[in-house]
Enzyme design. Structure first.
Site, PDB file in Angstrom:
ATOM      1  N   SER A  80     -28.702  10.245  31.593  1.00  0.00           N
ATOM      2  CA  SER A  80     -29.890  10.694  30.855  1.00  0.00           C
ATOM      3  C   SER A  80     -29.824  10.458  29.352  1.00  0.00           C
ATOM      4  CB  SER A  80     -30.140  12.184  31.120  1.00  0.00           C
ATOM      5  OG  SER A  80     -30.720  12.367  32.388  1.00  0.00           O
ATOM      6  N   SER A 110     -33.792  17.738  29.929  1.00  0.00           N
ATOM      7  CA  SER A 110     -33.450  16.524  30.669  1.00  0.00           C
ATOM      8  C   SER A 110     -34.206  16.434  31.994  1.00  0.00           C
ATOM      9  CB  SER A 110     -31.939  16.428  30.918  1.00  0.00           C
ATOM     10  OG  SER A 110     -31.534  15.086  31.033  1.00  0.00           O
ATOM     11  N   LYS A 148     -32.808   8.798  27.984  1.00  0.00           N
ATOM     12  CA  LYS A 148     -34.055   9.442  27.551  1.00  0.00           C
ATOM     13  C   LYS A 148     -34.280   9.362  26.042  1.00  0.00           C
ATOM     14  CE  LYS A 148     -34.525  12.610  31.485  1.00  0.00           C
ATOM     15  NZ  LYS A 148     -33.298  12.356  32.252  1.00  0.00           N
TER      16      LYS A 148
END
Length: 243
Positions: A26, A79, A29
């Protein structure tokens, strides 16, 4: 894999396998957020969360409508994979165009060995190295909204059916009064291990930290705390340890 940099001077304080390429989970992101912001799309536009999006496990209610800004915050702070997926879906040209924009942005930052295949980081084919993630961290820090959202400790989110849920930051250090964090992002999938990128004020110096493939549990945060303890006593004279 580790990379620690004094942001003010650009000096590398410590590194371990800084050029090794691996899944970044993640941490993806951060690039997702930059592409969303760069698109100049209306942040208050309500985006529908429908059943086809529900393949991503999430605390976001299917059938709800959240603003692009709310989804961005949930993706960065908590997240939330569903939020990142919906944001890509509503990009002009859809998810394919969104991923292409992520890769184009990466190349513009000099991230020649970084590749993105989705907006969430769930796919292990999203890869980079600590050295190139440092470039992404520095770029993301130029966005005030990303700094704000990644260091928000929690948000209370309202849904269409009047349900209310609390979403918390995935970085437990954000709530620690001993830390002054300017930007943060965690990540985890089995092939990537526990990951953490962060910019924090340590002994009056902005310090960039990239930790990839940490052991399970809280070890990435333990590692960050250890780094902070090592740098605080005498940062200015701290010997550079570059592998």
């Amino acid at each position: 894999m580790v990379l620690i940099q004094d942001h003010n001077s650009g000096d590398i304080i410590y590194s371990k396998n800084p050029r090794k390429i691996g899944p970044i989970a993640s941490i993806t992101k951060l690039m997702m957020a930059m592409v969303v912001i760069d698109s100049c799309a209306d942040r208050q536009e309500l985006l529908a969360i429908n059943g086809s999006d529900s393949r991503n496990k999430s605390c976001i209610e299917v059938g709800s409508r959240l603003s692009r800004s709310e989804l961005l915050c949930l993706a960065l702070m908590a997240s939330e994979n569903l939020a990142a997926s919906v944001l890509a879906k509503h990009y002009p040209g859809g998810k394919t165009a969104f991923v292409q924009a992520m890769n184009t942005k990466a190349l513009s930052l000099g991230m020649k060995n970084t590749r993105f295949v989705d907006s969430t980081g769930l796919k292990p084919a999203n890869v980079s190295s600590p050295k190139e993630l440092l470039l992404m961290l520095n770029a993301a820090a130029d966005y005030p909204l990303i700094r704000k959202m990644t260091t928000t400790s929690s948000v209370i989110q309202h849904f269409n059916d009047s349900n209310v849920r609390v979403f918390k930051n995935t970085n437990v250090l954000v709530n620690n009064p001993d830390w002054h964090i300017e930007l943060s992002k965690t990540g985890y999938i089995p092939k990537a291990g526990k990951c953490l990128v962060m910019r924090a004020l340590i002994n009056k110096r902005m310090t960039n930290i990239v930790l990839l493939n940490s052991a399970k549990g809280l070890m990435r945060f333990v590692d960050a705390i250890t780094i902070k303890q090592l740098l605080e006593p005498d940062f200015c004279n701290y010997r550079l340890l570059v592998n």
